[in-house]
Design an enzyme around this catalytic site. Structure first.
Site, mmCIF file in Angstrom:
data_model
loop_
_atom_site.group_PDB
_atom_site.id
_atom_site.type_symbol
_atom_site.label_atom_id
_atom_site.label_comp_id
_atom_site.label_asym_id
_atom_site.label_seq_id
_atom_site.Cartn_x
_atom_site.Cartn_y
_atom_site.Cartn_z
ATOM 1 N N HIS A 61 1.108 -1.136 13.138
ATOM 2 C CA HIS A 61 2.055 -0.278 13.869
ATOM 3 C C HIS A 61 1.603 -0.114 15.323
ATOM 4 O O HIS A 61 2.420 -0.075 16.238
ATOM 5 C CB HIS A 61 2.107 1.112 13.229
ATOM 6 C CG HIS A 61 2.675 1.130 11.853
ATOM 7 N ND1 HIS A 61 1.931 1.449 10.748
ATOM 8 C CD2 HIS A 61 3.937 0.876 11.404
ATOM 9 C CE1 HIS A 61 2.693 1.397 9.678
ATOM 10 N NE2 HIS A 61 3.912 1.038 10.035
ATOM 11 N N SER B 179 0.940 -0.083 5.026
ATOM 12 C CA SER B 179 0.659 1.320 4.667
ATOM 13 C C SER B 179 0.329 1.420 3.192
ATOM 14 O O SER B 179 -0.417 2.304 2.765
ATOM 15 C CB SER B 179 1.871 2.195 4.982
ATOM 16 O OG SER B 179 2.183 2.092 6.349
ATOM 17 N N ARG B 180 0.895 0.512 2.382
ATOM 18 C CA ARG B 180 0.641 0.558 0.927
ATOM 19 C C ARG B 180 -0.790 0.149 0.574
ATOM 20 O O ARG B 180 -1.241 0.420 -0.530
ATOM 21 C CB ARG B 180 1.640 -0.321 0.174
ATOM 22 C CG ARG B 180 3.027 0.296 0.107
ATOM 23 C CD ARG B 180 3.936 -0.428 -0.862
ATOM 24 N NE ARG B 180 5.147 0.313 -1.116
ATOM 25 C CZ ARG B 180 6.258 0.237 -0.389
ATOM 26 N NH1 ARG B 180 6.314 -0.584 0.648
ATOM 27 N NH2 ARG B 180 7.314 0.975 -0.689
#
Ligand code: PAF
Length: 291
Positions: A41, A192-193
């Site tokens: 990100h 993110s996982r």
């Protein structure tokens, strides 16, 4: 000393903020995220900064893109550390609406932007309705922020393809930029996982990038050989359940056949972890050339 960040929680606040930026002659970039920010990100934000004077990140875990048995409740939510990271990066504003603000009538029975046939294959086949949820929230974010440019990671290649196609089909006045996947040194794509992986599963998760690597090394033998090489990685990896492996033409997202030459995109999705309820679903992809 980084400039203070504006935290916008309502649609009205976000619209007023953007109107003031525009009135001051500044270009606006949007980085849509679901939070739990990682270096992938941060790369989106860095690239956004090259394209606009004002960078807005949105942090919103969009319930509309999760199926009834998916990981909406488990999805990591770290608004405090997300904001701290965005401050360090000098982002001008973060839009963090509540679910009620975005979907005052609940969302599920509301107007949807549908992804059509391409929303029902590959990732969309495993996650029915997922891309309708994604396109609907992205359209809402575009309507609220009215960005000049919006940036999306290439890790979800199908999402990027569908967002680009939606922008073209609906004549939305925003430029879409795809940003290459950021990887750990051992090849694992940042997600993110990944934060949901249990000890030991992190190693198993490398099966995805290894499968892509195996497909790439078979590229000179064609599509079927690429698929077989990638598939063989999962036969020896017990902690990982392959969901799908596919080779598509990146220009159309149609499945590539054996006579295909030129660029192909290999897509992989797998569930990491033996307990099916807690398994973590990861995706990855890479582009290769078939001579
Ligand atoms: O890629 C994501 O994080 C999400 O799908 C997005 C684009 C922020 C929409 O919720």
């Amino acid at each position: 000393m980084p400039a203070p960040i504006r935290t916008l929680t309502t649609i009205a606040e976000a619209r007023a903020f953007v109107a003031a930026e525009r009135a001051a002659g500044r270009r606006v970039a949007l980085v849509p995220t679901m939070g739990a920010l990682h270096r992938g990100h941060l790369e989106l934000v860095r690239r956004a900064r090259e394209r606009a004077e004002t960078v807005i990140a949105s942090v919103f875990v969009n319930p509309l893109q999760f199926g009834p048995h998916e990981d909406l409740d488990r999805y990591p939510r770290t608004p405090q550390t997300d904001t701290e990271q965005l401050i360090v990066l000098g982002v001008e504003a973060v839009f963090m609406p509540t679910v009620e603000e975005m979907y005052p009538d609940g969302g599920r029975s509301a107007t949807l932007v549908t992804a059509g046939h391409l929303g029902t294959v590959l990732e969309g086949r495993s996650r029915p309705g997922h891309y309708d949820g994604v396109l609907t929230v992205v359209t809402k974010l575009f309507s609220i922020v009215a960005p000049d440019v919006a940036l999306f990671g290439e890790k979800d290649a199908q999402q990027l393809f569908l967002v680009r196609r939606m922008v073209r089909d609906l004549d939305l006045p925003v430029e879409i930029i795809g940003v290459p996947t950021v990887r750990e040194p051992d090849g694992l794509a940042l997600s993110s996982r990944n934060a949901m992986l249990q000890a030991g599963e992190r190693q198993d998760a490398l099966a995805l990038s290894r499968a892509l690597e195996a497909a790439g090394s078979a590229a000179d033998r064609g599509v079927e050989a690429m698929l077989a090489a990638a598939q063989s990685v999962f036969q020896s990896d017990t902690g990982v359940q392959l969901d799908y492996l596919a080779v598509v033409d990146p220009r159309t997202f149609a499945f590539a056949n054996e006579s295909h030459h030129g660029l192909v995109q290999v897509l992989v999705a797998a569930r990491v972890g033996t307990a099916s309820t807690n398994a973590v679903r990861l995706i990855d992809n890479a582009i290769f050339s078939i001579p």
